[in-house]
Design an enzyme around this catalytic site. Structure first.
Site, PDB file in Angstrom:
ATOM      1  N   GLU A  85       0.815  -1.220   0.000  1.00 53.65           N
ATOM      2  CA  GLU A  85       0.000   0.000   0.000  1.00 53.65           C
ATOM      3  C   GLU A  85       0.849   1.271   0.000  1.00 53.65           C
ATOM      4  OE1 GLU A  85      -2.690  -0.419   3.349  1.00 53.65           O
ATOM      5  OE2 GLU A  85      -4.108  -1.545   2.129  1.00 53.65           O
ATOM      6  N   GLU A 135      -6.836  -7.708  -0.565  1.00 53.26           N
ATOM      7  CA  GLU A 135      -7.259  -7.660   0.832  1.00 53.26           C
ATOM      8  C   GLU A 135      -8.710  -7.217   0.912  1.00 53.26           C
ATOM      9  OE1 GLU A 135      -5.004  -5.155   3.441  1.00 53.26           O
ATOM     10  OE2 GLU A 135      -3.099  -5.781   2.599  1.00 53.26           O
ATOM     11  N   TRP A 137      -9.590  -0.540  12.469  1.00 53.74           N
ATOM     12  CA  TRP A 137      -9.343   0.900  12.337  1.00 53.74           C
ATOM     13  C   TRP A 137     -10.619   1.731  12.189  1.00 53.74           C
ATOM     14  CZ3 TRP A 137     -11.350   1.447   7.509  1.00 53.74           C
ATOM     15  CH2 TRP A 137     -11.208   0.369   6.628  1.00 53.74           C
TER      16      TRP A 137
END
Ligand code: GAL
Length: 667
Positions: free
Chosen positions: A154, A307, A315
């Site tokens: 990422e 993912e 989160w």
């Protein structure tokens, strides 16, 4: 590609997860792979954050455990998506070489203790990355388990340090040539910002008041390019040792940090991390749009979900659980929209660290759980289905470009409430609701062959894109532009010509004023006779439009542009341009866009059952019922469900959460 592996993986849909064996004792590893096999897992992403386990001290490499892990995977017929560990440097790097750590906008140097704390411009960071990747490649390239390489994770770091300032300047020198050109491009005569020497040029660090938008725009471009350089550096090292195994890095959908359009040509497989919020029933529209973005970015190459979360994440402030049925729907949505792989974060729920409450395919409560049984059921279904053949056909493209999004997100615009992604999503949803599949495309892409080009948010239109759009219209496409389009150039400087710049001529109309509306404004939009459009309301925004040769479709009734044109359209070349100088309410927006698609000759299905997603992939028709209640869908011809073998003719009943993968074949 290794022939044995190719034979093993051909026709498979990847089904798997991140696996972090370095967080567990060895006894757990074997249990894990055995459970993976039972769950149909055929791809495990390993090594993403394992730098300190692979190089605990500078230059001391300990990769034996990783090779053992790869052996174990190969022994069980599971492919490895082998990651380079460079997203999270070990503490020794930042302690010995503080300049490897990120500096924020306000000058704070970040610490280790979390992850992603690197500076992309640090020569030491880059050298240590090359060294650890070289060792990884030396030990693991050619290993029979390795079916995919996963560089970093990422990418999205933003750093404002002095090393980044130097690298930014070098990039600016390549882009603008000399300082005079930079001064002009950035409009530095405003507020006494004229640069006399390159050393004075800085990243857009914290300043007393609004920072120069052109400087910020270039800094975003530079950040994206700087991170891409890191990816490419590692890709080259891998390629030198392994000429065939595909290489990827995971994107994050509509992520503002990097311009994925500049990245994806360098990815063999486009992979995405997608975490739709289960608390938001409409997030299925967002995930569909993201999938279409990925398919467009892949441009014919495979794409996969790298993912997603089985249920909760670690989160969000409040996690509404995702039902297994919803998870299954989301998984099939990605397959319907072209994905060739479904992976999750992560395989085994962590015991330690900030992500220990993140859901996983194997929860802490173990395999004998409702949740894990649902994972196994989905794994079995995906394995039985095999890879869905064929592409996802689309006659309509929705245009979206990062530089325009960036420029449109800056301070100092007439309204901060005309949010580009929100408008993009509203336009997309109109198509989604009626089963019109679209590709998400950039202005620089090949747009030939699309009947309609929808550009809900094209604030920044550079010279090349304007020309390409004009050519597409001349060639027969119907271009539909949203409000506040074609306003600025590539430097976010206002075009000094009629707006929408470059397209006002073909449109036969121009914008004279942007007129944001009060929150409670009751500005009506009235259709002109012959348009067959309903009346509706303008929200948020109006424009003073002067229609010279354009037909007027809708007019403002009330508000600052009372009586003036709100939606205009004109045939041009073999195509047409339509411009919306307003933000219509949902129903009217749907009516306007449906009329545009109809005029373009694109297939629409206004009788489409609400909440049912319909996508064609190859010869298959996938139906997903996202609605709370049952729905009926009328089939044009008899079809067989690949999942159940049931034959359907006439209309098909869809219970809530239903997933159907229909084929014309008799199975
Ligand atoms: C992603 C990341 C994963 C994991 C996941 C949690 O951003 O790549 O490593 O942290 O989020 O949702």
């Amino acid at each position: 590609m290794n022939a044995a592996r190719e034979a093993r993986t051909a026709g498979r849909t990847w089904f798997g997860a991140d696996w972090n064996p370095e967080q567990w004792d060895r006894e757990v590893w074997r249990t894990d792979v055995e459970l993976m096999v039972a769950a149909g897992v055929n791809l495990a992403t390993v090594g993403v954050f394992s730098w300190s386990s692979l190089e605990p001290r500078p230059g001391k490499y300990t990769l034996d455990w990783l090779v053992e892990v790869l052996d174990l995977l190969a022994e069980h017929g599971i492919d490895a998506d082998l990651a380079t560990p460079t997203a999270s440097p070990p503490p020794w790097l930042g302690v010995r070489w503080p300049e490897t750590r990120t500096v924020t906008e306000t000058g704070v140097r970040l610490s280790h203790g979390s992850r992603n704390h690197f500076c992309p411009s640090s020569p030491v960071y880059r050298e240590r990355c090359r060294a650890v990747v070289a060792e990884l490649v030396r030990r693991c390239a050619g290993h029979p388990a390795v079916a995919l390489w996963h560089v970093g994770n990422e990418y999205g770091q933003v750093c404002f340090c002095d090393l980044c300032a130097e690298a930014f300047r070098r990039w600016l020198q390549r882009r603008h040539g000399d300082l005079d050109t930079l001064n002009r491009a950035w409009g530095t005569a405003v507020w006494s910002q004229g640069y006399a020497a390159w050393e004075e040029v800085l990243p857009p660090r914290a300043a007393p008041y609004v920072v120069n938008p052109a400087q910020r725009l270039d800094f975003r471009r530079w950040t994206s390019d700087a991170l891409l350089e890191l990816y490419l550096e590692q890709k080259e090292l891998i390629r030198a040792a392994d000429p065939t195994t595909p290489i990827t890095t995971n994107a994050m959908g509509f992520f503002a940090g990097v311009d994925y359009r500049r990245w994806t040509p360098h990815l063999d497989v486009v992979s995405d991390d997608s975490y739709p919020d289960p608390a938001d029933p409409a997030s299925v529209v967002g995930s569909a749009m993201t999938a279409d973005l990925m398919r467009g970015l892949a441009d014919g190459r495979p794409w996969m979900l790298m993912e997603q979360a089985w249920s909760t994440v670690s989160w969000r402030e409040h996690n509404v659980a995702k039902s297994p049925a919803r998870m299954r729907r989301e998984a099939f949505q990605a397959l319907a929209r072209g994905a060739d792989g479904l992976c999750w974060f992560q395989w085994r729920q962590a015991a330690d660290g900030p992500e220990r409450f993140h859901s996983a395919l194997l929860p802490t409560a173990g395999p004998d759980t409702r949740q894990h049984r649902a994972v196994r059921a989905l794994g079995a279904e995906v394995a039985a289905l095999g890879r869905l053949p064929g592409a996802v056909p689309a006659e309509v493209a929705v245009l979206f470009d990062w530089p325009s999004w960036w420029a449109h997100s800056e301070a100092g615009l007439p309204s901060a409430r005309l949010r580009p992604l929100e408008q993009l999503r509203r336009w997309y949803e109109v198509c989604w609701r009626q089963g019109t599949t679209v590709d998400l495309r950039g202005g620089g892409d090949d747009l030939a062959g699309y009947r309609a080009l929808l550009a809900p948010t094209a604030f920044l239109l550079d010279a090349a894109t304007r020309e390409r759009l004009t050519a597409a219209v001349e060639g027969g496409a119907h271009l539909v532009l949203g409000p506040f389009s074609g306003v600025v150039d590539e430097h976010t400087r206002l075009w000094q010509e009629p707006v929408p710049a470059g397209l006002a001529g073909p449109l036969g109309a121009r914008v004279e004023e942007h007129l944001p509306l009060p929150d409670d404004a009751a500005v009506e939009l009235h259709p002109e006779p012959g348009t067959e459009l309903p009346a509706g309301r303008a929200l948020l925004w109006a424009e003073w439009l002067r229609a010279e040769q354009a037909e007027v479709w809708l007019r403002f009734a009330g508000g600052p542009a009372d009586g003036g044109p709100a939606v205009v359209s004109r045939g041009w070349g073999r195509g047409r341009v339509t411009y919306l100088g307003c933000v219509p309410d949902d129903a009217l927006l749907a009516a306007v866009l449906t009329r545009c698609l109809g005029l373009a000759g694109a297939a629409t299905d206004p009788g489409h059952p609400d909440g049912v997603e319909v996508v064609r992939r190859g010869g298959d028709l996938l139906l997903l019922n996202h609605a709370d209640g049952p729905r009926r869908y009328r089939l044009a011809e008899p079809m067989t469900d690949r999942l159940t073998g049931a034959r359907h003719a006439g209309s098909i009943e869809l219970e809530p959460d239903a997933v159907r993968v229909l084929t014309k074949e008799d199975l």
